[in-house]
Enzyme design. Structure first.
Site, PDB file in Angstrom:
ATOM      1  N   ARG A  63       0.880  -0.952  -0.242  1.00  8.10           N
ATOM      2  CA  ARG A  63      -0.050   0.017  -0.324  1.00  8.10           C
ATOM      3  C   ARG A  63       0.696   1.276  -0.169  1.00  8.10           C
ATOM      4  NH1 ARG A  63      -3.204  -2.591  -1.803  1.00  8.10           N
ATOM      5  NH2 ARG A  63      -5.352  -3.640   0.035  1.00  8.10           N
ATOM      6  N   GLU A  79      -3.526   7.535  -3.953  1.00 10.54           N
ATOM      7  CA  GLU A  79      -3.734   6.814  -5.658  1.00 10.54           C
ATOM      8  C   GLU A  79      -4.907   7.252  -5.879  1.00 10.54           C
ATOM      9  OE1 GLU A  79      -4.411   2.261  -5.806  1.00 10.54           O
ATOM     10  OE2 GLU A  79      -1.848   2.953  -4.962  1.00 10.54           O
ATOM     11  N   HIS A 123      -1.184  -0.131 -10.377  1.00  7.16           N
ATOM     12  CA  HIS A 123      -1.487  -0.746  -9.548  1.00  7.16           C
ATOM     13  C   HIS A 123      -2.812  -2.265 -10.037  1.00  7.16           C
ATOM     14  CE1 HIS A 123      -3.559  -1.405  -5.072  1.00  7.16           C
ATOM     15  NE2 HIS A 123      -3.355  -2.377  -5.374  1.00  7.16           N
TER      16      HIS A 123
END
Length: 366
Positions: free
Chosen positions: A283, A312, A330
């Site tokens: 993360r 993000e 991602h």
């Protein structure tokens, strides 16, 4: 009708994209309600695309309408015992946070389980769920291979200095004869020390892959030593300071929670080797991005490979503009196989909860 009334009621938030058979299995043992999309108008969607409404504001609007819908249809939703949520359903409800959980519990007093489709569960406030006597599940081994594959790709990419080469190749003008000229030599992974921060399923999978490339692996794990099943022995862990000091490449593989949010910044970079490489597929908010940019600019951090970002989908411009940064949007589990298996395991948790009153993969600290 009597048999239908006896079935456990399940609310699915989000769409089923790949596991229709498993979804049908759930429907056989439970009464399924579904809210597939955010409660927004076309104009609100367009305003978001045009930058007039921020994502967080959009989530608040949809959350309010979602809760209103639940309250207006009290008879339909009151007996819901299980909520299945997709990662993308944050657009419907926002995070399952300390504000939302009590509202859900009030509207659905029988709510006992939240099944989350994702390995990381930072979208769900675990303490709030625990306080409300709600158990939470996530999906685990479905993501191990694909995420560790990308992890290893980023490790190789930053060590070998691939990003400057790829960027130079794609941005050269027509007729240019510049090929690899000017690109600094990279390094091979053989003999380098990989430090893994968080030796869960992805960390263990990465360890196997890294060893195949001749890397020495050390790790820090919050819950202590982990077992090497192949050799039937426990692997000695190191302290955090030892991990920082000894790693040529540092890989972030721990979950995001109150203990890990912002845990790596200027103070931690100072403890690392000069020219360290950092990879993060966990993360983004575990690393303080502004301080990472400073460490890159100073040369303390030689290169980074990132699949996740602090805010993000917004990415720090200092990362985008630095040629020594390898950026992926991602995509750790962005494969058909992973997505299908994730959905199957996610719905499998709901089926287990509906038929046996327990979960297959309960979140450890729920």
């Amino acid at each position: 009708m009597a048999e239908e009334q006896k079935k456990v009621k399940v609310l699915v938030l989000g769409e089923i994209a790949h596991a229709d058979d498993k979804f049908n299995d759930l429907k056989k043992v439970a009464t399924v309600l579904q809210i597939a999309e955010p409660r927004l108008t076309e104009q609100e969607h367009q305003d978001h695309k045009d930058g007039k409404i921020k994502g967080e504001e959009l989530q608040k609007i949809s959350r309010t309408r979602f809760l209103d819908e639940i309250k207006e249809n009290e008879e339909e939703y009151r007996d819901v015992k299980i909520i299945c949520r997709t990662f993308a359903s944050v657009g419907i409800t926002g995070r399952f946070d300390a504000e939302l959980i009590p509202e859900l519990k009030k509207a659905m007093p029988n709510l006992k389980f939240v099944c989350h489709n994702g390995a990381g569960y930072d979208q769900v406030d675990i303490p709030s769920c625990t306080k409300a006597a709600i158990e939470v599940s996530n999906v685990r081994d479905a993501v191990y291979d694909s995420t560790a594959d990308l992890n290893m790709f980023l490790i190789l990419g930053v060590l070998r200095n691939f990003n400057p080469g790829m960027t130079q190749l794609r941005t050269q003008t027509e007729g240019s004869k510049i090929f690899v000229e000017g690109i600094k030599l990279g390094h091979t992974p053989q003999g380098k020390t990989l430090g893994i921060l968080g030796m869960g399923g992805i960390g263990k999978n990465l360890m196997k892959k890294a060893r195949a490339f001749g890397m020495k692996v050390i790790y820090y794990n919050r819950s202590g030593a982990v077992k090497d099943e192949k050799h039937d022995k426990f692997l000695r862990s190191v302290t955090l300071d030892e991990l920082y000091a000894q790693s040529d490449v540092l890989s972030i593989n721990c979950p995001l929670n109150d203990n890990t949010r912002g845990m790596i910044g200027a103070k931690e970079f100072a403890k690392m080797k000069d020219g360290v490489y950092i990879v993060n597929t966990a993360r983004g908010a575990i690393i303080k991005e502004a301080e990472l940019v400073e460490a890159l600019n100073s040369g303390k951090v030689r290169s980074v490979g990132l699949d996740v970002y602090e805010n993000e989908p917004v990415v720090h411009q200092g990362l985008i503009q630095n040629p020594n940064v390898m950026l992926i949007p991602h995509m750790g589990t962005h494969t058909y196989e992973s997505q299908k298996l994730m959905e199957e395991q996610w719905l499998g948790n709901a089926i287990k909860a509906a038929t046996e009153g327990t979960l297959v993969s309960k979140v450890p600290d729920a």
